[in-house]
Structure formats: structure tokens, C-alpha cells
Design a protein around this motif. Sequence first.
Motif, PDB file in Angstrom:
ATOM      1  N   LYS A   1       0.842  -1.207   0.000  1.00  0.00           N
ATOM      2  CA  LYS A   1       0.000   0.000   0.000  1.00  0.00           C
ATOM      3  C   LYS A   1       0.873   1.251   0.000  1.00  0.00           C
ATOM      4  O   LYS A   1       0.602   2.217  -0.720  1.00  0.00           O
ATOM      5  N   SER A   2       1.936   1.223   0.806  1.00  0.00           N
ATOM      6  CA  SER A   2       2.843   2.361   0.888  1.00  0.00           C
ATOM      7  C   SER A   2       3.703   2.471  -0.369  1.00  0.00           C
ATOM      8  O   SER A   2       3.898   3.559  -0.919  1.00  0.00           O
ATOM      9  N   ALA A   3       4.197   1.334  -0.843  1.00  0.00           N
ATOM     10  CA  ALA A   3       5.056   1.329  -2.036  1.00  0.00           C
ATOM     11  C   ALA A   3       4.311   1.826  -3.264  1.00  0.00           C
ATOM     12  O   ALA A   3       4.863   2.557  -4.095  1.00  0.00           O
ATOM     13  N   ASN A   4       3.065   1.436  -3.382  1.00  0.00           N
ATOM     14  CA  ASN A   4       2.272   1.845  -4.545  1.00  0.00           C
ATOM     15  C   ASN A   4       1.986   3.343  -4.552  1.00  0.00           C
ATOM     16  O   ASN A   4       1.561   3.894  -5.575  1.00  0.00           O
ATOM     17  N   LYS A   5       2.237   3.978  -3.403  1.00  0.00           N
ATOM     18  CA  LYS A   5       2.106   5.438  -3.336  1.00  0.00           C
ATOM     19  C   LYS A   5       3.468   6.119  -3.399  1.00  0.00           C
ATOM     20  O   LYS A   5       3.589   7.316  -3.142  1.00  0.00           O
ATOM     21  N   GLY A   6       4.504   5.314  -3.729  1.00  0.00           N
ATOM     22  CA  GLY A   6       5.822   5.893  -3.966  1.00  0.00           C
ATOM     23  C   GLY A   6       6.806   5.835  -2.838  1.00  0.00           C
ATOM     24  O   GLY A   6       7.905   6.397  -2.941  1.00  0.00           O
ATOM     25  N   ASN A   7       6.494   5.135  -1.736  1.00  0.00           N
ATOM     26  CA  ASN A   7       7.411   5.080  -0.603  1.00  0.00           C
ATOM     27  C   ASN A   7       8.580   4.140  -0.913  1.00  0.00           C
ATOM     28  O   ASN A   7       8.391   2.932  -1.101  1.00  0.00           O
ATOM     29  N   LEU A   8       9.773   4.686  -0.968  1.00  0.00           N
ATOM     30  CA  LEU A   8      10.949   3.914  -1.381  1.00  0.00           C
ATOM     31  C   LEU A   8      11.386   2.919  -0.311  1.00  0.00           C
ATOM     32  O   LEU A   8      11.865   1.827  -0.631  1.00  0.00           O
ATOM     33  N   GLN A   9      11.222   3.280   0.957  1.00  0.00           N
ATOM     34  CA  GLN A   9      11.575   2.350   2.028  1.00  0.00           C
ATOM     35  C   GLN A   9      10.721   1.092   1.945  1.00  0.00           C
ATOM     36  O   GLN A   9      11.209  -0.023   2.148  1.00  0.00           O
TER      37      GLN A   9
END
Length: 373
Positions: free
Chosen positions: A103-111
Motif C-alpha cells: 500500500k505504501s510502495a504503490n504510493k511511492g514510498n521507497l523504504q
Amino acid sequence: MKRIIVLAWGLVILTMTAYSQTSADVAKMRKQAEAGNVKSQVALANSLLTGKGVSVDYVEAAKWYRKAADKGNIEACFTLGYCYEKGYGVEKNYNEAIKWYEKSANKGNLQSMNSLGHLYDVGGDGFDKNYKKAAEWYLKAAEKGYAPAQFNLGSCYYQMKGVDLDYAQAMSWWEKAAAQGNTAAMFNLGYCYMKGEGTDKNPEKAFSYFLRLADAGDARSQYEVGRMYSLGEGVAQDNMKSLEYFTKSAEKGYSPAQLSMGRFYDKGVYVDQDYEVAAKWYLKAAEQGNSEAQYNIGNMYYNGMGIEQNYEEAFKWMEKAAQQGNASALTGLGLCYYYGYGVKRNKNVGREWVEKAILMGDEYAKEVLKKMK
């Protein structure tokens, strides 16, 4: 020389408030969080996770992360995934961790992208490894300039994990990570230049990488610098410099350097021969599982060199080294059994251990066996 490549960088760096917080700050934060302020919910959860201005409470931290994550907060989604990965405040569950990281990655979170790669890379707790997916997630973050992912992607190419084996590609990604100060990437680049993997051999360039890290306090690099000074590899040979860097590394607890220091004092290389000091260094390395040091300290206990003779201790350390395949230790075990030193005497078992040592290439074992016939 065996490879000393770091394989995965799974460090999660949480975005936390840098300044100190008082209990009054936390109380205000909690009031705002209870009123539905998402930023305050995340900040409160961060405080509860790290103990800033409040006692650590993983369960409550996870609760507030979920509240903010349910509202789509990227940081909360990432950190809730982290909680599920580590089992902080919730039952460890890699599938739940994957869900929130995605969910976070799909919003661009690199970590989160890097953490997804790491989970697929290492697996565990019933979660199967998937190197292909690991490399794909590392690539997403690496292409956006995230140094830990660049390092991990380089390791994938080096180890043929989810991608074709390609040392040049490994070096390319490590160079990108190193340019951002990633020390693990710098170390691996030094190793590649030393061995000529992915590039022409360049001992001078290897030495420059290791020296930079060594002078910043990295124990592995201090050992490499000491070794290169000793051999005159990539730098003019210098015994005193070699000893200086070996000592720094050993004092930081790096077992190969401790083994080297033991050898120096044992043989009188660079320093005056001193069996007592040698035994101390061997013991430090042996306690960390270094098989050669385990054999050496066992041998010193066996002969009473620099340490009070103790056959039980000799047997113990020889056995530990033998379990790791140390051929000399097999011979030592054979002698202990044959003469009943530190163990119940059994001549037949003693001969068997020595015969095993011969099969593993220990030349001294051949002489020992002749005397046992």
C-alpha cells in the motif's frame, strides 16, 4: 580468500521526530490523535514505538499506525508493515507486512519498496523466498535513487538472485549506492577491484576504498588494509602500518584480525613473541566461532603455551574446530582420544580421527598415525 560480501541490506530507517519530547508534548499529541488528526496519530505511534516522551508500548503504537494507515497515510502504512514484519505490537505476519508495504510502495514510498524486496529476499517464518520479486522491488526503489535498494540490487546481480549473474551490473549499482555514502557498497567495490570481479584488477583502487572505510572505523576494512600493507598489495609494504590496522580491527572484535594478532604474538611476527598474549587473542576469536582460532587455543591448552595446561579445555576447543572441518583439529582430537587427554581413553577412536584428518589433507596426521600403529 573467501568472499566477504555483504548480501543484504535490510535496515529499516523509520522517519521519527528528531527533537526531544516531554510528557506534555505527548499528551497534546494524544488529544489531537484522538480527535482524528492523522499526522498526530502517526507522531504518537512513533513516540510509543521509540519511547520518546512516553514509555514504549508496541501494542498501542500498532493501534495508532493502523488508524492512520486505514486513512491512507503512507508513513503509517509503511511502519505498520514494519510492525508486522518484526512482531511489534502485533503477531508477526509476513503476509500482512507485504500487504501494508505494498500500500505504501504503490504510493511511492521507497523504504517500502526496499522492505518488500528484503522480505522476498530472505523469507522466513513460513514465508517463501522469491528472488525474482525481490529483485523487481529493489529495482523500483533503486531506479529512484534509494541507496539501500541500489546496494541490494547489486547484491542480487552478484549472487544471481532473481537476475542473471553479472558482476559489472553489481558494481554499477554499488557505485550508485557508494556515491550516496553507502559504506557496505564501498566495501564490496573494494573487494571487486581486489579480485577483478566485474572489472580489471586494481589493487590500488581497492586499497583506497578500504582505507577510507578503515579510517572511518570499519573493522572489516581495517583488517583488509592491514592485510594489504602486510603483502604490499596496492600500497607499499609496511609492517608497522599492517600491525596498526590489524590491531584496530582486532580491538573492535573482528575475529579474523584477532586470529592474525594471535599468530603475530605466537610466531613473533612484527612483535616480540609472547604466548600469553597470543592465547588471549586466539581465545577472543575462538569464542566467536573462528575454527582456526579454536584449534590454536586448543593446541595452546594442550601444550600449556601461554596458558595453564588443561586437557579438558584442549579437547573442548579441538572438538569445536573439528566440527567445522578443521583438519588439524581432527588430528588433535585423535591424540586426545589416543592418550586419554581430556576425554576417556580410546585408542581405536583416536586412530579413526587421525585417519579422517589424513583424508582431509593434514600432513602432520600421517606422522601421528605411524606412531599409533
